[in-house]
Design an enzyme around this catalytic site. Sequence first.
Site, PDB file in Angstrom:
ATOM      1  N   HIS A  99      76.416  22.090  29.766  1.00 30.78           N
ATOM      2  CA  HIS A  99      75.005  22.343  30.077  1.00 30.78           C
ATOM      3  C   HIS A  99      74.276  22.996  28.922  1.00 30.78           C
ATOM      4  CE1 HIS A  99      75.600  21.110  34.166  1.00 30.78           C
ATOM      5  NE2 HIS A  99      76.526  22.015  34.361  1.00 30.78           N
TER       6      HIS A  99
ATOM      7  N   ARG B 204      59.916  32.296  25.131  1.00 37.65           N
ATOM      8  CA  ARG B 204      60.251  32.750  23.779  1.00 37.65           C
ATOM      9  C   ARG B 204      60.241  31.538  22.870  1.00 37.65           C
ATOM     10  NH1 ARG B 204      65.256  30.268  23.879  1.00 37.65           N
ATOM     11  NH2 ARG B 204      66.215  30.324  25.923  1.00 37.65           N
TER      12      ARG B 204
ATOM     13  N   LYS C  56      64.381  31.920  38.284  1.00 37.44           N
ATOM     14  CA  LYS C  56      64.287  30.485  38.517  1.00 37.44           C
ATOM     15  C   LYS C  56      63.699  30.188  39.896  1.00 37.44           C
ATOM     16  CE  LYS C  56      68.263  29.164  35.622  1.00 37.44           C
ATOM     17  NZ  LYS C  56      67.718  28.597  34.402  1.00 37.44           N
TER      18      LYS C  56
ATOM     19  N   GLU D 135      69.746  23.261  44.602  1.00 37.31           N
ATOM     20  CA  GLU D 135      68.797  22.157  44.447  1.00 37.31           C
ATOM     21  C   GLU D 135      69.517  20.836  44.318  1.00 37.31           C
ATOM     22  OE1 GLU D 135      66.608  23.564  40.978  1.00 37.31           O
ATOM     23  OE2 GLU D 135      67.813  22.322  39.652  1.00 37.31           O
TER      24      GLU D 135
HETATM   25  P1  ADP Z   1      68.041  27.081  26.633  1.00 33.47           P
HETATM   26  O1  ADP Z   1      69.400  26.470  26.497  1.00 33.47           O
HETATM   27  O2  ADP Z   1      67.914  27.991  27.796  1.00 33.47           O
HETATM   28  O3  ADP Z   1      66.935  26.098  26.557  1.00 33.47           O
HETATM   29  P2  ADP Z   1      68.055  27.652  23.795  1.00 33.47           P
HETATM   30  O4  ADP Z   1      68.643  26.337  23.604  1.00 33.47           O
HETATM   31  O5  ADP Z   1      66.775  27.978  23.099  1.00 33.47           O
HETATM   32  O6  ADP Z   1      67.847  27.976  25.345  1.00 33.47           O
HETATM   33  O7  ADP Z   1      69.157  28.702  23.397  1.00 33.47           O
HETATM   34  C1  ADP Z   1      68.930  30.055  23.534  1.00 33.47           C
HETATM   35  C2  ADP Z   1      70.149  30.664  24.131  1.00 33.47           C
HETATM   36  O8  ADP Z   1      71.149  30.760  23.129  1.00 33.47           O
HETATM   37  C3  ADP Z   1      69.893  32.048  24.594  1.00 33.47           C
HETATM   38  O9  ADP Z   1      69.636  32.093  25.961  1.00 33.47           O
HETATM   39  C4  ADP Z   1      71.185  32.791  24.267  1.00 33.47           C
HETATM   40  O10 ADP Z   1      72.068  32.784  25.362  1.00 33.47           O
HETATM   41  C5  ADP Z   1      71.825  32.005  23.183  1.00 33.47           C
HETATM   42  N1  ADP Z   1      71.701  32.612  21.868  1.00 33.47           N
HETATM   43  C6  ADP Z   1      71.069  32.098  20.838  1.00 33.47           C
HETATM   44  N2  ADP Z   1      71.188  32.833  19.755  1.00 33.47           N
HETATM   45  C7  ADP Z   1      71.901  33.867  20.070  1.00 33.47           C
HETATM   46  C8  ADP Z   1      72.383  34.984  19.338  1.00 33.47           C
HETATM   47  N3  ADP Z   1      72.109  35.189  18.073  1.00 33.47           N
HETATM   48  N4  ADP Z   1      73.124  35.850  19.996  1.00 33.47           N
HETATM   49  C9  ADP Z   1      73.401  35.670  21.282  1.00 33.47           C
HETATM   50  N5  ADP Z   1      72.983  34.648  22.017  1.00 33.47           N
HETATM   51  C10 ADP Z   1      72.250  33.739  21.429  1.00 33.47           C
HETATM   52  P1  ADP Z   2      69.721  27.416  31.796  1.00 28.31           P
HETATM   53  O1  ADP Z   2      68.752  28.499  32.089  1.00 28.31           O
HETATM   54  O2  ADP Z   2      71.118  27.879  31.934  1.00 28.31           O
HETATM   55  O3  ADP Z   2      69.400  26.741  30.513  1.00 28.31           O
HETATM   56  P2  ADP Z   2      68.543  25.172  33.222  1.00 28.31           P
HETATM   57  O4  ADP Z   2      67.998  25.308  34.583  1.00 28.31           O
HETATM   58  O5  ADP Z   2      67.564  25.111  32.104  1.00 28.31           O
HETATM   59  O6  ADP Z   2      69.556  26.358  32.980  1.00 28.31           O
HETATM   60  O7  ADP Z   2      69.496  23.895  33.158  1.00 28.31           O
HETATM   61  C1  ADP Z   2      70.335  23.629  32.072  1.00 28.31           C
HETATM   62  C2  ADP Z   2      70.827  22.189  32.088  1.00 28.31           C
HETATM   63  O8  ADP Z   2      71.501  21.867  33.315  1.00 28.31           O
HETATM   64  C3  ADP Z   2      69.724  21.161  32.011  1.00 28.31           C
HETATM   65  O9  ADP Z   2      69.335  20.911  30.694  1.00 28.31           O
HETATM   66  C4  ADP Z   2      70.360  19.953  32.669  1.00 28.31           C
HETATM   67  O10 ADP Z   2      71.242  19.305  31.787  1.00 28.31           O
HETATM   68  C5  ADP Z   2      71.220  20.549  33.757  1.00 28.31           C
HETATM   69  N1  ADP Z   2      70.502  20.600  35.049  1.00 28.31           N
HETATM   70  C6  ADP Z   2      69.710  21.590  35.478  1.00 28.31           C
HETATM   71  N2  ADP Z   2      69.206  21.317  36.711  1.00 28.31           N
HETATM   72  C7  ADP Z   2      69.697  20.113  37.065  1.00 28.31           C
HETATM   73  C8  ADP Z   2      69.563  19.271  38.242  1.00 28.31           C
HETATM   74  N3  ADP Z   2      68.837  19.623  39.272  1.00 28.31           N
HETATM   75  N4  ADP Z   2      70.210  18.094  38.250  1.00 28.31           N
HETATM   76  C9  ADP Z   2      70.987  17.718  37.215  1.00 28.31           C
HETATM   77  N5  ADP Z   2      71.165  18.466  36.096  1.00 28.31           N
HETATM   78  C10 ADP Z   2      70.534  19.653  36.020  1.00 28.31           C
HETATM   79 MG    MG Z   3      67.377  25.959  30.216  1.00 26.75          MG
END
Ligand code: ADP
Ligand code: ADP
Ligand code: MG
Length: 677
Positions: free
Chosen positions: A228, A286, A109, A193
Site C-alpha cells: 500500500h 503537507r 479518515k 469501506e
Molecule cells: P502517502 O503515502 O500517505 O500519500 P507520501 O507518499 O507523501 O504519503 O509519503 C509520506 C510518508 O512517508 C509519511 O507519512 C511518512 O510515514 C513517510 N516518511 C517520509 N519521509 C520520512 C522520513 N524522513 N522519516 C520518516 N518517515 C518518513
Molecule cells: P494511507 O493514509 O495509509 O496512505 P490511504 O487511505 O491513502 O492510506 O490508502 C493507501 C492505499 O491503499 C491507496 O493508495 C490504495 O492503493 C489502497 N486503498 C485505499 N482504500 C482502498 C479501497 N477502498 N479499495 C481498494 N484499495 C484501497
Molecule cells: Mg494515502
Amino acid sequence: MTSGEIACRIMRTAKKLGIKTVAVFSDADRNALHVKMADEAYNIGPAASAESYLKVDKIIEVARLSGAQAIHPGYGFLSENAGFADRLAKENITFIGPPASAMTSMGSKSESKFIMQAAKVPVVPGYHGDNQDDAFLKAEAAKIGYPVLIKAVKGGGGKGMRIVDRPEDFEIMLESSRREAMKSFSDDKVLVEKYLVTPRHVEVQVFADTLGNAVYLFERDCSVQRRHQKILEEAPAPGLSEELRRELGEKAVAAAKAVNYVGAGTVEFIMDNTDQKFYFMEMNTRLQVEHPITEMITNTDLVQWQLEVAAGNRLPKLQNELKKDGWAFEARIYAENPSNNFLPDVGPLLHVQTPEASDSVRLETGFVQGDEISVHYDPMIAKLVVHGENRTAALRILRKALSEYEVVGLNTNIEFLKTLASHPAFIAGEVETGFIKKYEDDMFKPAPPLDHATVAQASLSMVLRDLEATKQAAVIAEDASSPFTLDAGLRLNQLSEQQLAFKLEDQDVKVGVEFNRDGTFNVRVNTPNKTTVFSKVMAKLAGDSSLIAEIENRRYKTSVVQKGDKVHVFAEEGKVTLDVPQPKYLTVGKEEKAGSLRTPMPCKISQVMCKPGDKVVKGQNLIILEAMKMEHVIKSPIDGVISDVFFSIGEMVGENKSLIAFEEAEGAKVAEGAKKA
Ligand code: ADP
Ligand code: ADP
Ligand code: MG
C-alpha cells in the site's frame, strides 16, 4: 526543519530566495547531507525519532536560539501534527503548512469523509462513524459487501490497513488492524469501506492562499504500490479525458475549500478502473514525497509557493495561468529487497553512482556515498525524477537513468524499477494498485543465465586494478632491490596468465586471463556447462570503478565494484553480483551453527513467545521483531524442542544474529527453514 532528502529540497529553494536555513539533526544524522547544507544546524537528541525529530519542545528551543521565523516540517514526523502547528502559533513562529484546524479535520479518515459528503465530493461507500462495536462493524461490512477494507481512522503509510475477503476472517483482521493502529497512532478507531478490486490511486495537488484563492495543479497517478505504499508515480495520470481531469481537479479544490485550506495539499482519490468513477480517500495536509513530478509538468517550484503563501502573498499562478507540459515520472529508490517481499534493508552506501542531472533528470536525495541507511528512519535512498515531452519519451529517459544508477552495500529496488518501467502493460499505461501482484511472474523472473562477456569484464577489471595497486606499491617502496619495483612489463611476463574464481549462487565460475605481448588479453570463462574464449580483448580502466573493454568488436563501458567478498558488475544487461571465494583461513570460525534462527536485519525484539525447554511445532510463532517500523514474525521451521533463546524483549540485535537454538537440530532441514523465516 525536517530530515533527509526533503530538507535538502527545501533548503535548495530557500537558498535560491536568499533565505537562511537552520537544520535540526539526531545523533544518527550528525554527518547527514542536510546538516552540511544548512547555514546553521542543531543536535536535538538520540536517533529514535520519538526522542529527537518528534520532540516539539526541542525544536522550538532551536527556533528561539537561532532566531528562525518559520518552520517547514517537511513530510512525515510532525508535518501533519495539528498540536505542533498550534504550539508554533502560540510561540509566534510561522508554521509552513495549513491551519491546525484543517489538519485536524483531514487527519481523521472518518471526519474528513463526513466533511466531503457535505461538500458533495464522492466518498468510498462504507461506515466511518463512531460505533466501534465488533458485531456492529461486522454487520456494516456485510451491508457493504465483501471484500471490505478496514482502515485506522488516524492511519497513514498503509499502517493498520486490512483487506477482508470473507466474513469468517472479519474478527481476526479487525483485531490485527486495531493492534497496529494503536501502536502506530495511539488510537485504535477504525472504519470499514468497500474494497475496490481493480482501483487506481489518482491524487490531485491543490494549493490555496490566505486571500481565498485555491487552484489544482493537475493530478498524479500513484497506483504502482507495494504494501500500500507508492514506488513509481507519474503526472499526469494516463488515460484520463480532459473532462475527467477537470472534474477531479474541481472536486479536489472543493475538498480544500470545505476545510478552509491554506498552503500545499494533496487530495487522494481512488478510481474504479472499470467505470472511471472516483472517490475521495483522504487529504494529505503537507508537501508530498512525489511533489516534484507536479513541478516538472507545471514548471513551478512548490516549496517557493509554500513560502509565498506563508508570507501572506497571493498564489504565484491562478487556475487559468496553469498549464501542463509533457510527462514526468518519479521512481523511489528504496533500500529493500523486492524478491524477499520488499523487506527493507539497511547498511552502508559503499558505492553510489547516480545518473547525471539535467533539465529532464532530477535527483532528490539526502544520502551520499559513505552514508548509512539505518533502521531509525525511512529506507528511501533517493527519488529519481524525469521529464519528457510525452509519456513514451519520459519513460525512455527513466529507463536510461535507472540503468545509470549504481548502489553497492545493501539491497535496492533499482533492478525491480527497471523491470517495471520496461513492462509492456506499464508502457501501455495500464496501471492499477494491484499491478505488481498481477504481473508478479514477469516482475520476479529468474535471473537469466550468466553472460560470459560480463564475467570477462569483471575479471579484467579486477586484474587491471590489482596490477595498478602493485605498481603503486612499487612506487611507495622506492627500493631498487624490492621485487615490487620490477617494471610492469617484466611483471606481466611473469604473470602471463592469471586465474580467478567466482561463485554465482552455487555455480562455480572459473576465469583465466592471459596477457598478450600486444597489450590485449585472452579471457577464458568457464561455467558448469559452457566455456567461452574471448581473444584479443582490449581493456583499460577509467575512473574509480569503470572499465572500458572491446570484446568481439563490441565496446563496453562497465562499472565493476569490489567490496569485501563480492564483486558487483553494472553491465548494460543489468546488475550481476558474483561472490569471490575467500581463502579458507579468513572464513574459519564463521561457520553457521545448524539449528538456529537468525535475524534478517538489525532489529528490536518486541515479543518472545517461547523459552528453553519448550516443545514447539513447525510454523509456531516464536519471536516478533520490529525493524524499519514493521513487525516480522519468526516462526519455527520444525517440530522440536528449544534449547536456547539468546535475547529478551526490548533488546536491539544486529543483522544475521542467532535468536534461538533447537535441541538436536535436524541439520539441513533447519537451516532451510531459517532462511525462509
Ligand atoms: P502517502 O503515502 O500517505 O500519500 P507520501 O507518499 O507523501 O504519503 O509519503 C509520506 C510518508 O512517508 C509519511 O507519512 C511518512 O510515514 C513517510 N516518511 C517520509 N519521509 C520520512 C522520513 N524522513 N522519516 C520518516 N518517515 C518518513
Ligand atoms: P494511507 O493514509 O495509509 O496512505 P490511504 O487511505 O491513502 O492510506 O490508502 C493507501 C492505499 O491503499 C491507496 O493508495 C490504495 O492503493 C489502497 N486503498 C485505499 N482504500 C482502498 C479501497 N477502498 N479499495 C481498494 N484499495 C484501497
Ligand atoms: Mg494515502
